[in-house]
Enzyme design. Structure first.
Site, PDB file in Angstrom:
ATOM      1  N   VAL A  81      -1.604  36.176 -33.398  1.00 27.36           N
ATOM      2  CA  VAL A  81      -0.497  35.478 -32.739  1.00 27.36           C
ATOM      3  C   VAL A  81      -0.291  34.125 -33.428  1.00 27.36           C
ATOM      4  O   VAL A  81      -1.166  33.253 -33.395  1.00 27.36           O
ATOM      5  CB  VAL A  81      -0.776  35.287 -31.240  1.00 27.36           C
ATOM      6  CG1 VAL A  81       0.402  34.594 -30.571  1.00 27.36           C
ATOM      7  CG2 VAL A  81      -1.072  36.629 -30.571  1.00 27.36           C
ATOM      8  N   VAL A  83       2.670  30.963 -34.788  1.00 27.72           N
ATOM      9  CA  VAL A  83       3.992  30.330 -34.811  1.00 27.72           C
ATOM     10  C   VAL A  83       3.973  29.247 -35.884  1.00 27.72           C
ATOM     11  O   VAL A  83       3.016  28.464 -35.976  1.00 27.72           O
ATOM     12  CB  VAL A  83       4.350  29.711 -33.443  1.00 27.72           C
ATOM     13  CG1 VAL A  83       5.681  28.972 -33.526  1.00 27.72           C
ATOM     14  CG2 VAL A  83       4.403  30.788 -32.359  1.00 27.72           C
ATOM     15  N   ARG A  89       7.236  25.006 -29.682  1.00 26.51           N
ATOM     16  CA  ARG A  89       7.954  24.574 -28.476  1.00 26.51           C
ATOM     17  C   ARG A  89       9.450  24.879 -28.552  1.00 26.51           C
ATOM     18  O   ARG A  89      10.283  24.116 -28.069  1.00 26.51           O
ATOM     19  CB  ARG A  89       7.718  23.079 -28.195  1.00 26.51           C
ATOM     20  CG  ARG A  89       6.243  22.728 -28.080  1.00 26.51           C
ATOM     21  CD  ARG A  89       6.024  21.294 -27.629  1.00 26.51           C
ATOM     22  NE  ARG A  89       4.624  20.931 -27.664  1.00 26.51           N
ATOM     23  CZ  ARG A  89       3.708  21.280 -26.761  1.00 26.51           C
ATOM     24  NH1 ARG A  89       4.062  22.039 -25.739  1.00 26.51           N
ATOM     25  NH2 ARG A  89       2.456  20.892 -26.890  1.00 26.51           N
ATOM     26  N   ARG A  90       9.769  25.992 -29.198  1.00 26.43           N
ATOM     27  CA  ARG A  90      11.171  26.410 -29.263  1.00 26.43           C
ATOM     28  C   ARG A  90      11.361  27.816 -28.707  1.00 26.43           C
ATOM     29  O   ARG A  90      12.373  28.456 -28.975  1.00 26.43           O
ATOM     30  CB  ARG A  90      11.664  26.326 -30.710  1.00 26.43           C
ATOM     31  CG  ARG A  90      11.768  24.899 -31.240  1.00 26.43           C
ATOM     32  CD  ARG A  90      12.233  24.845 -32.680  1.00 26.43           C
ATOM     33  NE  ARG A  90      13.508  25.527 -32.883  1.00 26.43           N
ATOM     34  CZ  ARG A  90      14.090  25.674 -34.076  1.00 26.43           C
ATOM     35  NH1 ARG A  90      13.495  25.186 -35.162  1.00 26.43           N
ATOM     36  NH2 ARG A  90      15.243  26.309 -34.202  1.00 26.43           N
ATOM     37  N   GLY A  91      10.379  28.308 -27.965  1.00 30.20           N
ATOM     38  CA  GLY A  91      10.508  29.614 -27.337  1.00 30.20           C
ATOM     39  C   GLY A  91      10.142  30.780 -28.235  1.00 30.20           C
ATOM     40  O   GLY A  91      10.395  31.936 -27.875  1.00 30.20           O
ATOM     41  N   LEU A  93       7.076  31.926 -29.233  1.00 32.53           N
ATOM     42  CA  LEU A  93       6.009  32.749 -28.660  1.00 32.53           C
ATOM     43  C   LEU A  93       6.511  33.515 -27.438  1.00 32.53           C
ATOM     44  O   LEU A  93       6.226  34.709 -27.284  1.00 32.53           O
ATOM     45  CB  LEU A  93       4.812  31.875 -28.292  1.00 32.53           C
ATOM     46  CG  LEU A  93       3.613  32.615 -27.681  1.00 32.53           C
ATOM     47  CD1 LEU A  93       3.111  33.703 -28.616  1.00 32.53           C
ATOM     48  CD2 LEU A  93       2.490  31.628 -27.357  1.00 32.53           C
ATOM     49  N   TYR A 122      -2.243  31.468 -22.473  1.00 27.34           N
ATOM     50  CA  TYR A 122      -1.851  32.827 -22.123  1.00 27.34           C
ATOM     51  C   TYR A 122      -1.730  33.106 -20.628  1.00 27.34           C
ATOM     52  O   TYR A 122      -1.103  34.077 -20.239  1.00 27.34           O
ATOM     53  CB  TYR A 122      -2.800  33.819 -22.794  1.00 27.34           C
ATOM     54  CG  TYR A 122      -2.629  33.781 -24.301  1.00 27.34           C
ATOM     55  CD1 TYR A 122      -1.531  34.389 -24.893  1.00 27.34           C
ATOM     56  CD2 TYR A 122      -3.507  33.076 -25.105  1.00 27.34           C
ATOM     57  CE1 TYR A 122      -1.333  34.324 -26.262  1.00 27.34           C
ATOM     58  CE2 TYR A 122      -3.316  33.004 -26.475  1.00 27.34           C
ATOM     59  CZ  TYR A 122      -2.237  33.628 -27.045  1.00 27.34           C
ATOM     60  OH  TYR A 122      -2.034  33.553 -28.396  1.00 27.34           O
ATOM     61  N   PHE A 407     -10.885  41.093 -31.475  1.00 22.61           N
ATOM     62  CA  PHE A 407      -9.805  41.527 -32.361  1.00 22.61           C
ATOM     63  C   PHE A 407      -8.808  40.389 -32.518  1.00 22.61           C
ATOM     64  O   PHE A 407      -8.833  39.428 -31.778  1.00 22.61           O
ATOM     65  CB  PHE A 407      -9.118  42.781 -31.827  1.00 22.61           C
ATOM     66  CG  PHE A 407      -8.798  42.727 -30.357  1.00 22.61           C
ATOM     67  CD1 PHE A 407      -7.649  42.104 -29.913  1.00 22.61           C
ATOM     68  CD2 PHE A 407      -9.655  43.286 -29.418  1.00 22.61           C
ATOM     69  CE1 PHE A 407      -7.347  42.041 -28.559  1.00 22.61           C
ATOM     70  CE2 PHE A 407      -9.358  43.225 -28.062  1.00 22.61           C
ATOM     71  CZ  PHE A 407      -8.223  42.620 -27.640  1.00 22.61           C
TER      72      PHE A 407
END
Length: 407
Positions: A81, A83, A89-91, A93, A122, A407
């Site tokens: 995962v 970014v 902070r721009r959506g 994720l 999360y 993982f």
């Protein structure tokens, strides 16, 4: 956000996605490790966030199967995962997670999971810590003191190249006895558990595999471990996994590990919190739990299907009011009617007996977190007295859920 689109990453884009991940995690792996990551991603769902043609976000999901109480379920397991630092902070994720939830739902997978690199991230997406692990250290400079007699069946070392067939059969036979365990194929055994050089510590030995049981009969337990010498302290035995049919078989394996020449410390990461070692060890100053951590985080993508797919230890008939900001179909009041004979879960206009967030229901789903603990922490509201006690009894599992596959 208007310029960002979410779509599948083709096979030709894997190297580009890995470069983004290495940037986000501040890594510079060597070519062999890059190839390993590339090969892993070939069989994964791969979702990218693109700002025009620039890849600015990446998430992958292994198509794993995970044991749940009474069975097992398809469970996409999130990894890599990432970014881009220019697009935080721009959506990005949020958009990738939403895309993955939609894909999982379309594929019929009612749950998803991950190991959290940062716990604070999360929970807001509905993931809850469903299994926990202990780090255990044993001072093996003296014989391991035990309250039970170890199994006297023979122990034998197994060539790691032969281990997947031998251990895999045992693991598959016992996996569903405890929730949270991931099905392992031959490649996962060889490339994750039995790889020659440990990626975190190149001073460790290659993997060693010891099994207990008559050579002509089935395996009764095994341990996978590595060793290393240390200039300033006794040698180390790092235990990666130990499984056994009985406490006596486990005791024999622990005694073996504590008896390895030129070592004086066993460090076992990721042991189950209900490990019988804690009780049959005669000296808890010698066997110490040095840490506890959340391991597998679970997300209920389809609450109805997830609840109806697990077994239930006792009857329960309650109305749950579930909050889910990311999957609206899960939100609202639903009646849960379950027993050892089966389960139904559906919308109702009846008043709620219990209100909680989907992340907290996920934490309880495998049986590792108690509803009563949520009440005491102020994370759930009981409207009908006794609901938490009844629901905890129904969710109960004989063994605490446990996951050691990262993982």
């Amino acid at each position: 956000m208007d310029s960002i689109q979410f779509r599948d990453i083709p096979e030709t884009g894997i190297d580009r996605a890995l470069s983004l991940s290495y940037l986000a995690f501040h890594e510079s792996p060597e070519e062999e490790k890059r190839k390993h990551h590339h090969d892993l991603l070939l069989d994964c769902t791969r979702i990218g966030a693109y700002d025009n043609d620039e890849l600015v976000g990446f998430v992958a999901a292994f198509p794993f199967t995970v044991s749940v109480p009474g069975g097992e379920l398809a469970c996409p397991c999130l990894t890599f995962v990432s970014v881009a630092p220019t697009h935080r902070r721009r959506g990005v994720l949020s958009g990738m997670i939403a895309e993955l939830f939609a894909k999982a739902g379309a594929d019929g997978a009612p749950i998803a999971s991950l190991w959290a690199s940062e716990d604070a991230i999360y929970g807001r997406f509905g993931f809850g810590p469903a299994t926990h692990g202990h780090t255990v250290e044993i001072d093996s400079r003296r014989p391991l003191a035990l309250r039970i007699t170890p199994d006297d069946r023979p122990l034998r070392l197994v060539d790691p190249s032969d281990a997947p067939g031998l251990l895999g059969e045992y693991y598959d036979r016992t996996r569903t006895e405890r929730a949270g365990r991931i099905a392992r194929g031959d490649a996962w055994w060889r490339e994750e558990w039995l790889v020659e050089e440990d990626e975190e510590d190149d001073e460790l030995s290659p993997p060693r595999v010891v099994v207990i049981g008559d050579p002509a009969g089935p395996v009764a337990g095994y341990a996978i471990y590595r060793t290393k010498t240390r200039d300033d302290a006794p040698g180390l035995v790092r235990l990666d996994e130990l499984e056994a049919d009985t406490p006596a078989a486990a005791a024999a394996l622990w005694r073996y590990l504590a008896s390895i020449d030129l070592t004086g410390l066993i460090r076992a990461w990721g042991r189950p919190v209900d490990d019988p070692l804690h009780l049959f060890a005669a000296d808890r100053d010698q066997v110490r739990v040095t840490g506890e951590f959340p391991a597998l985080w679970v997300r209920l993508i389809d609450v109805r299907k997830a609840l109806e797919s697990r077994s239930w230890a006792s009857p329960v008939d309650v109305v749950l009011d579930v909050r889910d900001d990311h999957v609206p179909a899960n939100s609202g009041r639903h009646r849960l009617t379950a027993s050892p004979d089966g389960c139904t879960y559906g919308p109702t206009e009846d008043p709620a007996d219990l209100t909680l967030d989907v992340r907290d229901l996920a934490a309880c789903y495998l049986g590792g977190t108690k509803i009563d603990a949520l009440l005491r922490a102020g994370l759930a509201t009981e409207h009908a007295p006794g609901t938490a006690k009844t629901l905890d009894a129904a969710l109960h599992t004989a063994l605490v859920p446990h996951t050691v596959d990262e993982f």
